[in-house]
Write a protein that holds these residues in place. Sequence first.
Motif, mmCIF file in Angstrom:
data_model
loop_
_atom_site.group_PDB
_atom_site.id
_atom_site.type_symbol
_atom_site.label_atom_id
_atom_site.label_comp_id
_atom_site.label_asym_id
_atom_site.label_seq_id
_atom_site.Cartn_x
_atom_site.Cartn_y
_atom_site.Cartn_z
ATOM 1 N N SER A 10 0.886 -1.184 -0.015
ATOM 2 C CA SER A 10 -0.146 -0.042 -0.029
ATOM 3 C C SER A 10 0.932 1.271 0.056
ATOM 4 O O SER A 10 0.356 2.373 -0.412
ATOM 5 C CB SER A 10 -0.854 -0.151 1.215
ATOM 6 N N SER A 129 -3.633 -7.645 -2.871
ATOM 7 C CA SER A 129 -4.526 -7.066 -3.394
ATOM 8 C C SER A 129 -5.293 -6.284 -2.605
ATOM 9 O O SER A 129 -5.599 -5.101 -2.992
ATOM 10 C CB SER A 129 -5.837 -8.224 -3.713
ATOM 11 N N LEU A 133 -5.720 -1.917 -3.183
ATOM 12 C CA LEU A 133 -7.128 -1.281 -2.862
ATOM 13 C C LEU A 133 -7.034 -0.128 -2.087
ATOM 14 O O LEU A 133 -7.339 0.856 -2.093
ATOM 15 C CB LEU A 133 -7.896 -2.387 -2.722
ATOM 16 N N TRP A 216 -8.007 -0.193 -15.926
ATOM 17 C CA TRP A 216 -8.122 0.681 -14.946
ATOM 18 C C TRP A 216 -7.629 2.048 -15.228
ATOM 19 O O TRP A 216 -8.107 2.984 -14.623
ATOM 20 C CB TRP A 216 -7.434 0.115 -13.691
ATOM 21 N N ALA A 239 -12.865 1.415 -7.542
ATOM 22 C CA ALA A 239 -11.774 0.603 -7.159
ATOM 23 C C ALA A 239 -12.326 -0.263 -5.927
ATOM 24 O O ALA A 239 -12.006 -1.775 -5.959
ATOM 25 C CB ALA A 239 -10.616 1.370 -6.296
ATOM 26 N N LEU A 240 -13.401 -0.037 -5.314
ATOM 27 C CA LEU A 240 -14.219 -0.985 -4.269
ATOM 28 C C LEU A 240 -14.761 -2.342 -5.143
ATOM 29 O O LEU A 240 -14.647 -3.301 -4.221
ATOM 30 C CB LEU A 240 -15.278 -0.377 -3.735
ATOM 31 N N GLY A 242 -12.718 -3.908 -6.502
ATOM 32 C CA GLY A 242 -11.536 -4.918 -6.496
ATOM 33 C C GLY A 242 -11.663 -5.866 -5.418
ATOM 34 O O GLY A 242 -10.951 -6.759 -5.126
ATOM 35 N N ASP A 297 -11.580 -8.206 -12.158
ATOM 36 C CA ASP A 297 -10.724 -8.659 -11.130
ATOM 37 C C ASP A 297 -10.620 -9.964 -10.491
ATOM 38 O O ASP A 297 -9.368 -10.241 -10.388
ATOM 39 C CB ASP A 297 -11.050 -7.379 -10.003
#
Length: 382
Positions: A10, A129, A133, A216, A239-240, A242, A297
Amino acid sequence: MALAAALGTSTIYPLQPAIADVAAALDSSVAAVGLALACGSVGYLAGLGLVVPLVDHLAPGRVLAVQLAVLALALGAGALVGHVVVLAVVTGVVGACSTVGAGLSSVAGRFAPPHRRAAVLGTVTAGISAGILAGRIAGGWLADELGWRAMLLVLAGACALTALACSALLPGGRGTADRGYVATVRSLPGLLVAHVRLRRAALRGALWFFAFCAVWSGLAVALSAPPYSYSAERIGLYALAGLSGILATRVAGTSTDRVGARPVVRTGLALAALATVALAFGLASTVLTLACLAVFDAGLFAAQVANQSTVLALDPTAPARFNSAYMVVYFVGGSLGTGFGAVAVEHVGWEANVLVAAVAIATAASIAVPEPVAATTEIPAR
């Protein structure tokens, strides 16, 4: 391991939503800050080739603890920068150290029992992942609430605590690699030449990661332009979708251990290709777009877990160098996809962009996935 992978991954993303605030604070242009943040990708690529192989040579707990500690220091330094050039250097270091997830994937390949290797890899990949996100979402939220400098300090503290946990909880025995570190790094290109399974797996992965990033990055351009003209915050909420990929990695890992990589890769890519084609014609519907992105995804993340498990099985005693070679090719494919998606949507339209992505996925599906074999079938290149 999944939590550490999520946090480490992240850290390369949280400044992206706050790019305008960073530019104002540094008295610089948004374009210059954008170039500085792009150094994170350069650092990440360097980390895949230079840092990840250390897991084969030294105690994983020590390597990853030091890596997270350096990451904490770099994030702390980032909170204090006053010039865009310094930010670029710091971002490059953060990118190199954010390869924690790839290192932990190698640990999974080395220590997990063969009959559970893909399931453990799926758990770690779920963390990666989640980091991809959450990095943008949490970064944007914390930057709004605390300011971008304080946000980096929060992440630095979290990395420092995780470094202590890795030192205490991860395996402490030295690696079993039978060659020196420099020889290992120099051997990475040769691995792709010597091992057809690795070469095919890397090409498959690069093709679908190209498609993933093209979709994306192109989506952001398409939704920000008329007739949609969505805000950055609204686009970020897409993006949610994902979240489905996080769930898919766990299922894919268990399924791969049970039935092998081939059916999981084929099923994942088939679902992703169908969702990509649907995206070409459904962008006007938010519900349909979110549903297609969720399937897209999930399919690609499932294929990634199964595909990467075949790479880690090539030499379970020292999987990091195989994983490094694989991830370098994989990441190059994604970088090309990111650039292609943004340019393609602007010049030839959203529909053409996603159809190219669908062709890339179909090409990846045409590359044969091997049947499960004993890890000793291929002798590691010397």
